[in-house]
Write an enzyme that holds these catalytic residues in place. Sequence first.
Site, PDB file in Angstrom:
ATOM      1  N   LYS A   1      15.813   0.209  -4.679  1.00 27.12           N
ATOM      2  CA  LYS A   1      14.961   0.777  -5.729  1.00 27.12           C
ATOM      3  C   LYS A   1      15.708   1.792  -6.590  1.00 27.12           C
ATOM      4  O   LYS A   1      15.349   2.022  -7.739  1.00 27.12           O
ATOM      5  CB  LYS A   1      13.707   1.433  -5.120  1.00 27.12           C
ATOM      6  CG  LYS A   1      12.678   0.433  -4.620  1.00 27.12           C
ATOM      7  CD  LYS A   1      11.313   1.099  -4.456  1.00 27.12           C
ATOM      8  CE  LYS A   1      10.240   0.090  -4.060  1.00 27.12           C
ATOM      9  NZ  LYS A   1       8.928   0.716  -3.925  1.00 27.12           N
TER      10      LYS A   1
ATOM     11  N   LYS B   1      13.823 -11.563  -2.436  1.00 25.35           N
ATOM     12  CA  LYS B   1      12.472 -11.641  -1.861  1.00 25.35           C
ATOM     13  C   LYS B   1      11.433 -11.715  -2.979  1.00 25.35           C
ATOM     14  O   LYS B   1      11.644 -11.150  -4.058  1.00 25.35           O
ATOM     15  CB  LYS B   1      12.270 -10.463  -0.898  1.00 25.35           C
ATOM     16  CG  LYS B   1      11.282  -9.457  -1.309  1.00 25.35           C
ATOM     17  CD  LYS B   1      11.066  -8.337  -0.352  1.00 25.35           C
ATOM     18  CE  LYS B   1      10.503  -7.220  -1.224  1.00 25.35           C
ATOM     19  NZ  LYS B   1       9.782  -6.190  -0.611  1.00 25.35           N
TER      20      LYS B   1
ATOM     21  N   LYS C   1       6.371  -8.275  -6.558  1.00 31.45           N
ATOM     22  CA  LYS C   1       5.542  -8.034  -7.727  1.00 31.45           C
ATOM     23  C   LYS C   1       6.301  -7.273  -8.798  1.00 31.45           C
ATOM     24  O   LYS C   1       5.884  -7.236  -9.946  1.00 31.45           O
ATOM     25  CB  LYS C   1       4.283  -7.279  -7.321  1.00 31.45           C
ATOM     26  CG  LYS C   1       4.547  -6.015  -6.503  1.00 31.45           C
ATOM     27  CD  LYS C   1       3.284  -5.581  -5.761  1.00 31.45           C
ATOM     28  CE  LYS C   1       3.603  -4.442  -4.791  1.00 31.45           C
ATOM     29  NZ  LYS C   1       2.604  -4.271  -3.764  1.00 31.45           N
TER      30      LYS C   1
HETATM   31  P1  AMP Z   1       4.527  -3.651  -0.559  1.00 28.35           P
HETATM   32  O1  AMP Z   1       4.002  -4.547  -1.611  1.00 28.35           O
HETATM   33  O2  AMP Z   1       5.960  -3.307  -0.710  1.00 28.35           O
HETATM   34  O3  AMP Z   1       3.643  -2.450  -0.332  1.00 28.35           O
HETATM   35  O4  AMP Z   1       4.449  -4.497   0.773  1.00 28.35           O
HETATM   36  C1  AMP Z   1       3.262  -4.627   1.500  1.00 28.35           C
HETATM   37  C2  AMP Z   1       3.484  -5.508   2.705  1.00 28.35           C
HETATM   38  O5  AMP Z   1       3.803  -6.844   2.312  1.00 28.35           O
HETATM   39  C3  AMP Z   1       4.644  -5.041   3.598  1.00 28.35           C
HETATM   40  O6  AMP Z   1       4.275  -5.251   4.948  1.00 28.35           O
HETATM   41  C4  AMP Z   1       5.762  -5.952   3.202  1.00 28.35           C
HETATM   42  O7  AMP Z   1       6.689  -6.125   4.244  1.00 28.35           O
HETATM   43  C5  AMP Z   1       5.029  -7.244   2.890  1.00 28.35           C
HETATM   44  N1  AMP Z   1       5.774  -8.064   1.920  1.00 28.35           N
HETATM   45  C6  AMP Z   1       6.075  -7.725   0.645  1.00 28.35           C
HETATM   46  N2  AMP Z   1       6.780  -8.698   0.031  1.00 28.35           N
HETATM   47  C7  AMP Z   1       6.932  -9.682   0.955  1.00 28.35           C
HETATM   48  C8  AMP Z   1       7.586 -10.965   0.951  1.00 28.35           C
HETATM   49  N3  AMP Z   1       8.207 -11.419  -0.133  1.00 28.35           N
HETATM   50  N4  AMP Z   1       7.543 -11.706   2.083  1.00 28.35           N
HETATM   51  C9  AMP Z   1       6.899 -11.252   3.185  1.00 28.35           C
HETATM   52  N5  AMP Z   1       6.278 -10.061   3.264  1.00 28.35           N
HETATM   53  C10 AMP Z   1       6.286  -9.277   2.168  1.00 28.35           C
END
Ligand code: AMP
Length: 329
Positions: free
Chosen positions: A112, A193, A196
């Site tokens: 980031k 990965k 968003k």
């Molecule tokens: P975040 O959007 O960063 O707050 O992520 C929220 C949850 O979604 C966390 O547990 C992340 O590990 C999971 N997550 C986010 N992106 C992915 C992805 N591409 N594949 C699997 N899990 C994800």
Amino acid sequence: MPKRVLSGIQPSGQLTLGNYIGAIQNFVKLQETHECFFMVVDLHAVTVPQEPAALREQTEAVAALFIAAGIDPAKASVFAQSHVPAHAELGWLMTTLTYMGELERMTQFKDKAAGKESVGAGLFVYPALMAADILVYNADLVPVGDDQKQHLELTRDLAQRFNTRFGDYFTIPEPYIPKIGARIMSLDDAAKKMSKSNPNPASFIALLDPPDMIRKKISRATTDSGREVAFDPAGKPEISNLMSIYAHCAGVTLEEIAGRYEGQGYGAFKKDLAEHVVAALEPLQARYREIRSSGEIGDILKRGAERVSAIANQTLADVKERMGFLAPR
Ligand code: AMP
Ligand code: TRP
């Protein structure tokens, strides 16, 4: 006593199929057998600049998506992190136990911060706040995607460190990560990965994407030049990623998928995949619209915060006592 589960998702932009498969599907499963706490981590979202109106909207939207995905507020506590001030206060105490070197090693921070001219200090210390989120409830299990493993390791180290210095108190939490789909990759580049925050919207499927957009994105997803639908993440990362998505959305195994498309090539596979994703997301989208228009989210979050606050406040009081803070009279 059922084991306690805690997890959180940031209200920073649209949730994707990666969030759903990596995290939310497990939230829905675990609420049947565990005591669950699911929160919208708004204090984490502001580690990068957020427009105030957008933050408010997104916080409600993520809470509504939790419910739309099947989290039942009667079974699980759903709340906003900032509604329970003990998170921020324990976060500070955890920061004082954390070493700079530990934070410097965090890959999410490195990603980031890469290429940015100025980086907020909150982004750097954020893993200590995440540790507080988990430890303030003495959670046993933390359902997350693969990218959060390193933060979980740090949380375990901090819990140990506290226990060693101030006497056994914290439960050492375990990550709970899906066997397949722990890291859903971008549709345009299987080395990244699905996220968003990717500027190319064709790289991710948002949970609220309309069906035709989902079909279009899947039909255009990058694949290799072969035709065999086979799971081989190292050799065929693109098709393997699509197979993981298929397995989760259709509720079938990778072997079944490989069998189903033997000798058929990628075209038929992708077409069916799109329909499975649409079928998985359409009911969620309909429920989402209902919940948003019902105006219930405010009450759900209020009740959730009320339920969990007593636990969080007790932990904070215990921790402060152990660390030597003078109790107020
Ligand atoms: P975040 O959007 O960063 O707050 O992520 C929220 C949850 O979604 C966390 O547990 C992340 O590990 C999971 N997550 C986010 N992106 C992915 C992805 N591409 N594949 C699997 N899990 C994800
Ligand atoms: N750091 C997590 C992410 O970026 C979100 C998060 C904050 C979290 N606090 C948490 C996840 C506590 C699990 C438990 O996805």
